[in-house]
Design an enzyme around this catalytic site. Sequence first.
Site, mmCIF file in Angstrom:
data_model
loop_
_atom_site.group_PDB
_atom_site.id
_atom_site.type_symbol
_atom_site.label_atom_id
_atom_site.label_comp_id
_atom_site.label_asym_id
_atom_site.label_seq_id
_atom_site.Cartn_x
_atom_site.Cartn_y
_atom_site.Cartn_z
ATOM 1 N N ALA A 189 1.002 -1.647 0.284
ATOM 2 C CA ALA A 189 -0.240 -0.200 -0.339
ATOM 3 C C ALA A 189 0.934 0.979 0.213
ATOM 4 N N GLY A 190 1.588 1.635 -0.855
ATOM 5 C CA GLY A 190 2.409 2.408 -1.229
ATOM 6 C C GLY A 190 2.227 3.107 -2.164
ATOM 7 N N VAL A 191 3.172 4.339 -2.859
ATOM 8 C CA VAL A 191 2.351 5.528 -3.530
ATOM 9 C C VAL A 191 1.914 4.477 -5.097
ATOM 10 N N ILE A 192 2.276 3.235 -5.224
ATOM 11 C CA ILE A 192 1.751 2.627 -7.001
ATOM 12 C C ILE A 192 0.686 1.934 -6.085
ATOM 13 N N VAL A 245 2.590 -10.616 3.453
ATOM 14 C CA VAL A 245 2.017 -12.046 2.185
ATOM 15 C C VAL A 245 3.586 -13.400 1.874
ATOM 16 N N VAL A 277 6.232 -3.451 -4.557
ATOM 17 C CA VAL A 277 6.382 -3.253 -2.807
ATOM 18 C C VAL A 277 7.822 -2.318 -3.518
ATOM 19 N N ASP A 319 17.216 7.608 -9.925
ATOM 20 C CA ASP A 319 16.852 6.735 -9.167
ATOM 21 C C ASP A 319 17.200 5.913 -8.659
ATOM 22 N N ALA A 327 10.591 11.473 -10.255
ATOM 23 C CA ALA A 327 11.181 11.868 -11.110
ATOM 24 C C ALA A 327 11.632 14.025 -11.249
ATOM 25 N N HIS A 451 -9.500 34.745 -3.524
ATOM 26 C CA HIS A 451 -10.873 34.303 -2.767
ATOM 27 C C HIS A 451 -11.424 34.198 -4.092
HETATM 28 P P1 FAD Z 1 14.087 6.174 -15.221
HETATM 29 O O1 FAD Z 1 13.322 6.908 -15.822
HETATM 30 O O2 FAD Z 1 13.808 5.057 -15.258
HETATM 31 O O3 FAD Z 1 14.982 6.310 -16.742
HETATM 32 C C1 FAD Z 1 15.944 5.662 -16.906
HETATM 33 C C2 FAD Z 1 16.316 5.251 -18.648
HETATM 34 O O4 FAD Z 1 17.963 4.858 -18.110
HETATM 35 C C3 FAD Z 1 15.811 3.625 -18.714
HETATM 36 O O5 FAD Z 1 14.846 4.883 -20.030
HETATM 37 C C4 FAD Z 1 16.322 2.993 -18.940
HETATM 38 O O6 FAD Z 1 15.654 1.841 -20.489
HETATM 39 C C5 FAD Z 1 17.318 3.297 -19.607
HETATM 40 N N1 FAD Z 1 19.141 2.715 -19.228
HETATM 41 C C6 FAD Z 1 19.517 1.999 -18.043
HETATM 42 N N2 FAD Z 1 20.316 1.192 -17.980
HETATM 43 C C7 FAD Z 1 20.723 2.107 -19.113
HETATM 44 C C8 FAD Z 1 22.168 1.023 -19.873
HETATM 45 N N3 FAD Z 1 23.233 0.693 -19.854
HETATM 46 N N4 FAD Z 1 22.252 1.688 -21.478
HETATM 47 C C9 FAD Z 1 21.001 2.280 -22.533
HETATM 48 N N5 FAD Z 1 20.330 2.717 -21.486
HETATM 49 C C10 FAD Z 1 19.582 2.129 -19.900
HETATM 50 N N6 FAD Z 1 7.446 10.175 -9.970
HETATM 51 C C11 FAD Z 1 7.543 11.081 -10.238
HETATM 52 O O7 FAD Z 1 7.506 12.040 -9.945
HETATM 53 N N7 FAD Z 1 5.438 11.185 -10.202
HETATM 54 C C12 FAD Z 1 4.896 10.538 -10.381
HETATM 55 O O8 FAD Z 1 3.323 10.750 -9.889
HETATM 56 C C13 FAD Z 1 5.414 9.328 -10.869
HETATM 57 N N8 FAD Z 1 4.565 7.381 -10.800
HETATM 58 C C14 FAD Z 1 5.246 6.774 -10.792
HETATM 59 C C15 FAD Z 1 3.952 6.251 -11.807
HETATM 60 C C16 FAD Z 1 4.629 4.462 -11.676
HETATM 61 C C17 FAD Z 1 3.493 3.580 -11.902
HETATM 62 C C18 FAD Z 1 6.089 3.942 -11.928
HETATM 63 C C19 FAD Z 1 6.067 2.706 -11.589
HETATM 64 C C20 FAD Z 1 6.836 5.220 -10.798
HETATM 65 C C21 FAD Z 1 6.531 6.922 -10.722
HETATM 66 N N9 FAD Z 1 7.607 8.004 -10.316
HETATM 67 C C22 FAD Z 1 6.999 8.904 -10.009
HETATM 68 C C23 FAD Z 1 8.649 7.806 -10.603
HETATM 69 C C24 FAD Z 1 9.789 8.596 -11.703
HETATM 70 O O9 FAD Z 1 8.784 7.285 -12.765
HETATM 71 C C25 FAD Z 1 11.010 7.659 -11.596
HETATM 72 O O10 FAD Z 1 11.873 8.419 -10.465
HETATM 73 C C26 FAD Z 1 11.545 8.196 -12.527
HETATM 74 O O11 FAD Z 1 11.553 8.337 -14.290
HETATM 75 C C27 FAD Z 1 13.148 8.031 -12.462
HETATM 76 O O12 FAD Z 1 13.800 9.051 -13.457
HETATM 77 P P2 FAD Z 1 15.277 8.601 -13.599
HETATM 78 O O13 FAD Z 1 15.583 9.291 -14.969
HETATM 79 O O14 FAD Z 1 16.179 7.922 -12.821
HETATM 80 O O15 FAD Z 1 14.920 6.398 -14.020
HETATM 81 P P1 NAD Z 2 7.093 2.499 -2.242
HETATM 82 O O1 NAD Z 2 7.928 2.228 -1.306
HETATM 83 O O2 NAD Z 2 5.790 3.475 -2.546
HETATM 84 O O3 NAD Z 2 5.873 0.894 -0.962
HETATM 85 C C1 NAD Z 2 6.351 -0.490 -1.260
HETATM 86 C C2 NAD Z 2 4.911 -0.769 -0.352
HETATM 87 O O4 NAD Z 2 4.876 -1.651 0.046
HETATM 88 C C3 NAD Z 2 5.741 -0.218 1.516
HETATM 89 O O5 NAD Z 2 4.332 0.616 2.021
HETATM 90 C C4 NAD Z 2 5.684 -1.565 2.324
HETATM 91 O O6 NAD Z 2 5.576 -1.576 3.441
HETATM 92 C C5 NAD Z 2 5.250 -2.582 1.349
HETATM 93 N N1 NAD Z 2 5.484 -4.330 1.546
HETATM 94 C C6 NAD Z 2 6.815 -3.958 0.831
HETATM 95 N N2 NAD Z 2 6.911 -5.375 0.587
HETATM 96 C C7 NAD Z 2 6.455 -5.705 0.969
HETATM 97 C C8 NAD Z 2 5.901 -7.191 1.614
HETATM 98 N N3 NAD Z 2 6.406 -8.526 0.615
HETATM 99 N N4 NAD Z 2 3.772 -7.420 1.418
HETATM 100 C C9 NAD Z 2 3.127 -6.457 1.619
HETATM 101 N N5 NAD Z 2 3.525 -5.208 1.727
HETATM 102 C C10 NAD Z 2 5.263 -4.911 1.268
HETATM 103 O O7 NAD Z 2 7.122 1.417 -2.948
HETATM 104 P P2 NAD Z 2 6.617 1.443 -4.297
HETATM 105 O O8 NAD Z 2 4.858 2.043 -4.464
HETATM 106 O O9 NAD Z 2 6.889 0.305 -5.753
HETATM 107 O O10 NAD Z 2 6.733 2.499 -6.078
HETATM 108 C C11 NAD Z 2 8.411 2.894 -6.142
HETATM 109 C C12 NAD Z 2 8.510 4.258 -5.814
HETATM 110 O O11 NAD Z 2 8.076 5.071 -6.786
HETATM 111 C C13 NAD Z 2 8.049 5.192 -4.945
HETATM 112 O O12 NAD Z 2 9.935 4.981 -4.320
HETATM 113 C C14 NAD Z 2 7.960 5.458 -5.469
HETATM 114 O O13 NAD Z 2 8.184 7.456 -5.285
HETATM 115 C C15 NAD Z 2 8.271 5.908 -7.204
HETATM 116 N N6 NAD Z 2 6.533 6.741 -7.109
HETATM 117 C C16 NAD Z 2 6.399 7.524 -7.442
HETATM 118 C C17 NAD Z 2 4.884 7.953 -7.514
HETATM 119 C C18 NAD Z 2 4.430 9.625 -7.589
HETATM 120 O O14 NAD Z 2 5.035 10.341 -6.971
HETATM 121 N N7 NAD Z 2 2.917 10.007 -7.297
HETATM 122 C C19 NAD Z 2 4.074 7.595 -7.537
HETATM 123 C C20 NAD Z 2 4.397 5.710 -8.327
HETATM 124 C C21 NAD Z 2 5.713 5.708 -8.207
#
Ligand code: FAD
Ligand code: NAD
Length: 475
Positions: A189-192, A245, A277, A319, A327, A451
Amino acid sequence: MSRSFDVVVIGAGPAGYIAAIRAAQYGKKVACIDEWKNRDGGNAFGGTCLNAGCIPSKALLESSELFYRTKHEFKKHGIKTGKIELDLATMQKRRASIVRQFTGGIAGLLKANKIEGLVGHGRLLAKNNIEFTSISGDVEIIEAMNVILAPGSTPIEIPIANFDHKNIVDSWDALEFDHVPERLGVVGAGVIGLEIGSIWSRLGSEVTILEAMDDFLFMADQDITRIAANDFKKQGLDIRLGANVTEAEVSKNGVEVSYGDKDGIQSIEVDKLVVAVGRRPYTDNLFSNDVGIQLDERGFIIVDDECRTCIKNVYAIGDCVRGPMLAHKGSEEGVMAADLIAGQAAEVNYDIIPSVIYTSPEIAWVGKTEAEVKALGQPYKVGSFPFAASGRAKAMEQTSGMTKIISSKYDDEILGVHIVGPMAGELIAEAVLAMEFSASTEDIQRTIHAHPSLAEAIHEASLSVDNRALNFPNK
Ligand code: FAD
Ligand code: NAD
C-alpha cells in the site's frame, strides 16, 4: 577514429534527458544513450516516467476519476446522464497516445538541443570510455570527458510472487490491462499500490491491498493519512495492514494469495495480483568491473551530495542513487550535474523535495512531519484548515481533507506542510517555494491569496498556526 563527446549520459529518463539538455545549453557536445523498449517492440526516450510511470498512470487516474465522478457526483450538481458506460479500449488508446506524444517530444528536444540521441545499450569502461551497443548489435567505443549515469530503477520482485506478467504483474502491466479485472489484489500500500488500486477500483474492480506494515503510509503525516485512509475505505478500497504475503499461486480461477496477519493465516483469491513493494536501482551491465564504481548494500550507486561517484568526472543521478525515487528529484540532480560539469556552482536542496500521491483525495507534503519534528525535540506550533470550510472546495464538491502547517516556535520558520484534499499536488508548490526561501508562517499570513481559491486553505492554515484563522474557529 572513435567519436568523442564532452558529456555522455546513459539513460534518457527524467534524470538523464534533463542532464543532457542542460549540458547542451552550455554548448557542450552531448550524447544521450537509451535502450528503453516498449511492449509493442518500439524504442522510446523518456524512461520509466514517460513510458510506464508518471505519465501513463496520471492519464488513467484522470480518466478513471472522471468516470467515477460522472457516475457518483453529477447527480448532486443537477446533471442528468444516461447510462454511463466504460470504453476501456478508448481510455487505453488515449493513455498510449499521450505517452507517444511525450516520448516523441523528448526525441524532438534532444534534436533541437543538438544532442546525439543513441538508441541502444551503454556500458561504462575504464578511463571514461563508453561501450555503445546499438539495437542492431553494432558495438562502438565512445570517448567521454564526463559521464552521467542515469539508468533508473526497476520493480522489486519477491520470490513468493514472481512476475509472470499475466496473472502476477508489475505496475507497468497493470497500466496496460485490456479489461477490468473483477477482483484485483495488490501487494504493497505504497504510492504505486494506492494509485493503481484507485484506477481499477474506480473502473469497477474489487480491490484488496495487502500491506506488510502496521502503519498506513508511514512516511506521511499521520493526521493526513488518517483522513486519506477513511476516504479510501469509503471508496471501496480494502486496505489490509500488517498483512505479510507468504504465498501467491496461479490457479485456474486467478491467483490464490496467502498472507499472515495478527489473526493468523488468511487467504484471498483474485483475478490479477499487482506486486508493488518498491523499486530497486537498475545497474545491470552498466559498467565493467575494472571501473571501480561502488554500490551500497541495497545496490544504489554511491555518490556524494553533488552526485559525484568515486570516479573522476563520472556522476550518477536519479533513481539509481540515494534519496526519494521521484522524477523531479532526478531532474534536479541532472541540472546540478550538468551545471557542475560546466564549472558552475550548483546544489540540490534534499530537504525540500515535494511528494505527491495522485489519489482522490490527493496527498502532498514537503518538509518534516509532526512526528519527525517532535522526535527532534524542537519546540513547534501547528495550524490546520479543513477543506470543508473552503468555498472553492465546496463548489467543487470536494470538501474532504485539510491543510496543515508545522512551524518553529523559535523563529516561526515553516518546517513542514501537509495536504490531503483537492489539487493537493498543485497547492504544495506554494509551500515548496516558501520553504525554499526559508519563509516564516507570517510570510504566508501576509501574502494575499485569491478568493475563492483552494490556496486560501494554505493561507488559513498559516493563520491558524498562531490562532488567527479567520474563516474557522481557532483551537
Ligand atoms: P528512469 O525513468 O527509469 O529512466 C532510466 C532510463 O535509462 C530508462 O529508459 C532505461 O531503459 C535506461 N537505461 C538503463 N540502463 C541503461 C543502459 N545501460 N544503457 C542504455 N539505457 C539504459 N515519480 C514522480 O515524481 N511522480 C509520479 O507521479 C510518479 N509516478 C510513477 C508511477 C509509476 C507506476 C512508477 C513505476 C513510477 C512513478 N514515479 C513517479 C517514479 C519515476 O518514474 C522515477 O522516479 C523516474 O522515472 C526516475 O527517473 P530516472 O531518469 O532516474 O530513471
Ligand atoms: P513504496 O516504497 O512507495 O511502497 C511499497 C510498499 O510495499 C510499502 O508500504 C512497503 O511496506 C510494502 N511492502 C514491501 N514488501 C511487502 C510485502 N512483502 N508484503 C506487503 N507489503 C510490502 O514503493 P512503490 O509503491 O512500489 O513505488 C516505488 C517508487 O516509485 C516509490 O519510491 C515512489 O516514490 C515512486 N512513485 C512515485 C509516485 C508519485 O510520486 N506519485 C507514483 C508511483 C511511484
